[in-house]
Design a protein around this motif. Structure first.
Motif, PDB file in Angstrom:
ATOM      1  N   ALA A 165       1.112   0.639  13.067  1.00 35.46           N
ATOM      2  CA  ALA A 165       0.851   0.008  14.368  1.00 35.46           C
ATOM      3  C   ALA A 165      -0.557   0.332  14.860  1.00 35.46           C
ATOM      4  O   ALA A 165      -1.267  -0.545  15.382  1.00 35.46           O
ATOM      5  CB  ALA A 165       1.885   0.477  15.390  1.00 35.46           C
ATOM      6  N   GLN A 166      -0.981   1.566  14.658  1.00 34.97           N
ATOM      7  CA  GLN A 166      -2.318   1.976  15.091  1.00 34.97           C
ATOM      8  C   GLN A 166      -3.402   1.230  14.308  1.00 34.97           C
ATOM      9  O   GLN A 166      -4.436   0.854  14.852  1.00 34.97           O
ATOM     10  CB  GLN A 166      -2.487   3.485  14.922  1.00 34.97           C
ATOM     11  CG  GLN A 166      -1.569   4.325  15.794  1.00 34.97           C
ATOM     12  CD  GLN A 166      -1.766   4.031  17.280  1.00 34.97           C
ATOM     13  OE1 GLN A 166      -0.970   3.322  17.897  1.00 34.97           O
ATOM     14  NE2 GLN A 166      -2.824   4.559  17.853  1.00 34.97           N
ATOM     15  N   ALA A 167      -3.152   1.007  13.020  1.00 38.25           N
ATOM     16  CA  ALA A 167      -4.127   0.298  12.184  1.00 38.25           C
ATOM     17  C   ALA A 167      -4.280  -1.147  12.640  1.00 38.25           C
ATOM     18  O   ALA A 167      -5.410  -1.667  12.728  1.00 38.25           O
ATOM     19  CB  ALA A 167      -3.693   0.349  10.719  1.00 38.25           C
ATOM     20  N   PHE A 168      -3.184  -1.816  12.939  1.00 38.48           N
ATOM     21  CA  PHE A 168      -3.249  -3.195  13.422  1.00 38.48           C
ATOM     22  C   PHE A 168      -3.970  -3.270  14.763  1.00 38.48           C
ATOM     23  O   PHE A 168      -4.801  -4.161  14.991  1.00 38.48           O
ATOM     24  CB  PHE A 168      -1.845  -3.791  13.544  1.00 38.48           C
ATOM     25  CG  PHE A 168      -1.341  -4.432  12.281  1.00 38.48           C
ATOM     26  CD1 PHE A 168      -1.466  -5.798  12.075  1.00 38.48           C
ATOM     27  CD2 PHE A 168      -0.736  -3.676  11.285  1.00 38.48           C
ATOM     28  CE1 PHE A 168      -1.004  -6.403  10.910  1.00 38.48           C
ATOM     29  CE2 PHE A 168      -0.273  -4.253  10.120  1.00 38.48           C
ATOM     30  CZ  PHE A 168      -0.406  -5.625   9.924  1.00 38.48           C
TER      31      PHE A 168
ATOM     32  N   THR B 245      -0.705   9.267   9.068  1.00 43.58           N
ATOM     33  CA  THR B 245      -2.154   9.247   8.850  1.00 43.58           C
ATOM     34  C   THR B 245      -2.510   8.524   7.558  1.00 43.58           C
ATOM     35  O   THR B 245      -3.425   7.695   7.523  1.00 43.58           O
ATOM     36  CB  THR B 245      -2.707  10.681   8.825  1.00 43.58           C
ATOM     37  OG1 THR B 245      -2.376  11.339  10.049  1.00 43.58           O
ATOM     38  CG2 THR B 245      -4.219  10.669   8.656  1.00 43.58           C
ATOM     39  N   THR B 246      -1.780   8.835   6.493  1.00 36.52           N
ATOM     40  CA  THR B 246      -2.026   8.177   5.209  1.00 36.52           C
ATOM     41  C   THR B 246      -1.768   6.683   5.318  1.00 36.52           C
ATOM     42  O   THR B 246      -2.552   5.865   4.814  1.00 36.52           O
ATOM     43  CB  THR B 246      -1.122   8.785   4.124  1.00 36.52           C
ATOM     44  OG1 THR B 246      -1.328  10.198   4.068  1.00 36.52           O
ATOM     45  CG2 THR B 246      -1.414   8.171   2.762  1.00 36.52           C
ATOM     46  N   ALA B 247      -0.670   6.322   5.979  1.00 36.60           N
ATOM     47  CA  ALA B 247      -0.330   4.908   6.136  1.00 36.60           C
ATOM     48  C   ALA B 247      -1.383   4.174   6.948  1.00 36.60           C
ATOM     49  O   ALA B 247      -1.783   3.050   6.606  1.00 36.60           O
ATOM     50  CB  ALA B 247       1.039   4.767   6.792  1.00 36.60           C
ATOM     51  N   GLN B 248      -1.851   4.791   8.025  1.00 36.77           N
ATOM     52  CA  GLN B 248      -2.860   4.139   8.874  1.00 36.77           C
ATOM     53  C   GLN B 248      -4.131   3.832   8.077  1.00 36.77           C
ATOM     54  O   GLN B 248      -4.684   2.735   8.158  1.00 36.77           O
ATOM     55  CB  GLN B 248      -3.186   5.018  10.080  1.00 36.77           C
ATOM     56  CG  GLN B 248      -4.181   4.375  11.043  1.00 36.77           C
ATOM     57  CD  GLN B 248      -4.370   5.176  12.324  1.00 36.77           C
ATOM     58  OE1 GLN B 248      -3.609   6.098  12.605  1.00 36.77           O
ATOM     59  NE2 GLN B 248      -5.385   4.839  13.096  1.00 36.77           N
ATOM     60  N   LYS B 249      -4.584   4.794   7.289  1.00 36.25           N
ATOM     61  CA  LYS B 249      -5.791   4.598   6.484  1.00 36.25           C
ATOM     62  C   LYS B 249      -5.584   3.510   5.438  1.00 36.25           C
ATOM     63  O   LYS B 249      -6.458   2.662   5.207  1.00 36.25           O
ATOM     64  CB  LYS B 249      -6.187   5.916   5.815  1.00 36.25           C
ATOM     65  CG  LYS B 249      -6.705   6.976   6.775  1.00 36.25           C
ATOM     66  CD  LYS B 249      -7.027   8.263   6.023  1.00 36.25           C
ATOM     67  CE  LYS B 249      -7.544   9.334   6.981  1.00 36.25           C
ATOM     68  NZ  LYS B 249      -7.797  10.621   6.278  1.00 36.25           N
ATOM     69  N   ALA B 250      -4.412   3.535   4.792  1.00 33.14           N
ATOM     70  CA  ALA B 250      -4.136   2.565   3.734  1.00 33.14           C
ATOM     71  C   ALA B 250      -4.060   1.148   4.294  1.00 33.14           C
ATOM     72  O   ALA B 250      -4.605   0.198   3.707  1.00 33.14           O
ATOM     73  CB  ALA B 250      -2.840   2.919   3.016  1.00 33.14           C
TER      74      ALA B 250
ATOM     75  N   VAL C 179       0.851  -1.194   0.000  1.00 33.76           N
ATOM     76  CA  VAL C 179       0.000   0.000   0.000  1.00 33.76           C
ATOM     77  C   VAL C 179       0.888   1.245   0.000  1.00 33.76           C
ATOM     78  O   VAL C 179       2.071   1.180   0.320  1.00 33.76           O
ATOM     79  CB  VAL C 179      -0.948   0.032   1.227  1.00 33.76           C
ATOM     80  CG1 VAL C 179      -1.885  -1.161   1.220  1.00 33.76           C
ATOM     81  CG2 VAL C 179      -0.152   0.087   2.537  1.00 33.76           C
ATOM     82  N   THR C 180       0.303   2.363  -0.377  1.00 41.80           N
ATOM     83  CA  THR C 180       1.039   3.632  -0.420  1.00 41.80           C
ATOM     84  C   THR C 180       0.775   4.440   0.841  1.00 41.80           C
ATOM     85  O   THR C 180      -0.370   4.722   1.175  1.00 41.80           O
ATOM     86  CB  THR C 180       0.616   4.451  -1.657  1.00 41.80           C
ATOM     87  OG1 THR C 180       0.937   3.704  -2.829  1.00 41.80           O
ATOM     88  CG2 THR C 180       1.337   5.784  -1.696  1.00 41.80           C
ATOM     89  N   GLY C 181       1.865   4.822   1.530  1.00 38.24           N
ATOM     90  CA  GLY C 181       1.730   5.577   2.772  1.00 38.24           C
ATOM     91  C   GLY C 181       2.199   7.013   2.685  1.00 38.24           C
ATOM     92  O   GLY C 181       2.009   7.788   3.631  1.00 38.24           O
ATOM     93  N   ASN C 182       2.860   7.398   1.552  1.00 41.72           N
ATOM     94  CA  ASN C 182       3.331   8.782   1.360  1.00 41.72           C
ATOM     95  C   ASN C 182       4.264   9.262   2.468  1.00 41.72           C
ATOM     96  O   ASN C 182       4.375  10.465   2.721  1.00 41.72           O
ATOM     97  CB  ASN C 182       2.153   9.765   1.235  1.00 41.72           C
ATOM     98  CG  ASN C 182       1.493   9.711  -0.113  1.00 41.72           C
ATOM     99  OD1 ASN C 182       1.943   8.984  -1.003  1.00 41.72           O
ATOM    100  ND2 ASN C 182       0.416  10.448  -0.284  1.00 41.72           N
TER     101      ASN C 182
END
Length: 338
Positions: A227-230, A197-202, A190-193
Motif C-alpha cells: 500500500a505504501q509503494a502504491f 519493507t522488502t515488499a515495499q521496495k520490490a 515480486v518477492t516480498g519475503n
C-alpha cells in the motif's frame, strides 16, 4: 481380580492411543530457519511463553530454540544434525525447504527422535506435519477478489520466502484461483519475503512498468508495504489482500473509515508453533494414534469482523492464538475422525 481390571484398563488405553509415558525428562528442540519479520517474531514469542511454562510445570525438561543465522538449507541441515548429537528427544521444525532437509530429518528419525514440522513443513514420511491448507488460502484470495471486482482485471502477486513449502502452496492456490476466474490476469510477481519493507521496495521497483492494477494477492506481512509503494508512486489504490498483521489491519481500518475500502485478510496463526510443540509432547508421551499430517485452519478476517480483533493485536504484531495441551489432543482426535 483387581490386577485384571488394571490390565484391562491399560489395554484399552493402548488400543485408543492414549498417552501413558512420562515426558518430564524429555528435551524438545525448535529448529527455526528465519526470524526476520513480524510473523516469525510473534511465532517465537508464543513458543517461548508456552514452552517456558511447560518446563516450569515439569511437563518437559527443556524446550530450547535454535534459529539459523541465514535462510540457507545447508545451515539448517547442519543445525538438525547438531541437535541429534546433543541428545534431544524431539525436534520441532519450521523448515527452509519441504524436501531438501529430508536427509537430516531421516537421520533424526533413525536416531529415535520425534520430528514435527509446521508452517514450513518437510515431506520426509517419518516426520509429523502440522499443516495449514495454504493452497485453499491462495484460491480464496482470488475468490474474494472476485467479490470486489466481478469484472476482473490485472493482479500483482507478492510471493514469500523462496523455496519454502508455504510460498509454493499459496502461489499454487492463487494460480488455481486465476485459472477458475480467467477474468483476472497476473501481470507481474515480486518477492516480498513476508516482510513489509522488502515488499515495499520490490513493488516500487516494478510499479512504473505495470498496467492498471485492480488487486494485489499476497502471502502475509506484505500488504502494508505494498500500500505504501502504491501511495508513494501516486498510483490508484488497488484491493490488497492482507495477512493479519496489525499495521495492515490498522491501515485497512483507516481506509474503510475514509471511503469504505473493502478487502480480506488471512494467514496462519503464529501460535501454531505451540501446537507443534504439544503434538511432539503427545508423541513422546506414548500416543500411537497421532496422524503424520494434522490439518489445522488458517485465520481469516472479513470486512465485518476485523475491527473487533484489531485492539487485541499487539502494535507491530500479528493476530494469533496460542495452543494448550488440551487443544493439541482435540486437534489430534479431530484429525483421526477425518
Amino acid at each position: 481380580m483387581k490386577k485384571l481390571l488394571v490390565l484391562s484398563a491399560l489395554a484399552a488405553m493402548l488400543a485408543s492411543g492414549t498417552a501413558l509415558a512420562d515426558t518430564s525428562g524429555k528435551k524438545i528442540a525448535f529448529s527455526n530457519n528465519y526470524a526476520g519479520n513480524s510473523w516469525r517474531q510473534a511465532m517465537l514469542k508464543s513458543y517461548d511463553a508456552v514452552t517456558k511454562k511447560a518446563v516450569a510445570d515439569g511437563v518437559v525438561a527443556a524446550a530450547d530454540v535454535f534459529t539459523t543465522a541465514d535462510q540457507e538449507v545447508p545451515t539448517q541441515a547442519a543445525q538438525i544434525q547438531n541437535l541429534i548429537l546433543q541428545g534431544y528427544d524431539a525436534i520441532v521444525i519450521n523448515a527452509s525447504s519441504p524436501d531438501a532437509l529430508n536427509g537430516a530429518v531421516k537421520q533424526a528419525c533413525d536416531a529415535g527422535i520425534v520430528v514435527v514440522s509446521f508452517d514450513g513443513i518437510v515431506t520426509e514420511p517419518c516426520a509429523y506435519r502440522v499443516v495449514v491448507d495454504f493452497e485453499d488460502m491462495g484460491r480464496q484470495e482470488v475468490e474474494q477478489m472476485k467479490a470486489f471486482h466481478p469484472d476482473g482485471g490485472n493482479l500483482l502477486e507478492i510471493r514469500g520466502l523462496a523455496g519454502t513449502s508455504i510460498d509454493e502452496a499459496i502461489h499454487k492456490g492463487i494460480l488455481a484461483g486465476v485459472e477458475a476466474n480467467p477474468q483476472f490476469k497476473i501481470v507481474n510477481s515480486v518477492t516480498g519475503n513476508w516482510d513489509q519493507t522488502t515488499a515495499q521496495k520490490a513493488v516500487a521497483t516494478v510499479l512504473p512498468s505495470l498496467p492498471d492494477i485492480v488487486g494485489v494477492v499476497t502471502q502475509g506481512g506484505d500488504g502494508y508495504g505494498t500500500a505504501q509503494a502504491f501511495a508513494a508512486a501516486g498510483k490508484p489504490r488497488p484491493t490488497i489482500i492482507m495477512g493479519n498483521r496489525q499495521d495492515e489491519l490498522q491501515w485497512w481500518k483507516e481506509q474503510k473509515e475514509k471511503d469504505g475500502y473493502k478487502t480480506w485478510s488471512a494467514s496462519i496463526a503464529p501460535g501454531v508453533s505451540t501446537l507443534a510443540f504439544w503434538v511432539a509432547q503427545q508423541v513422546l508421551d506414548g500416543r500411537t494414534d497421532v496422524p503424520h499430517d494434522l490439518l489445522v485452519p488458517y485465520l481469516a478476517f472479513t470486512q465485518d469482523d476485523f475491527e473487533a480483533a484489531l485492539p487485541n493485536i499487539e502494535v507491530g504484531g500479528v493476530a494469533s492464538a496460542e495452543y494448550t495441551q488440551e487443544d493439541a489432543v482435540k486437534a489430534i482426535e479431530a484429525n483421526i475422525k477425518k
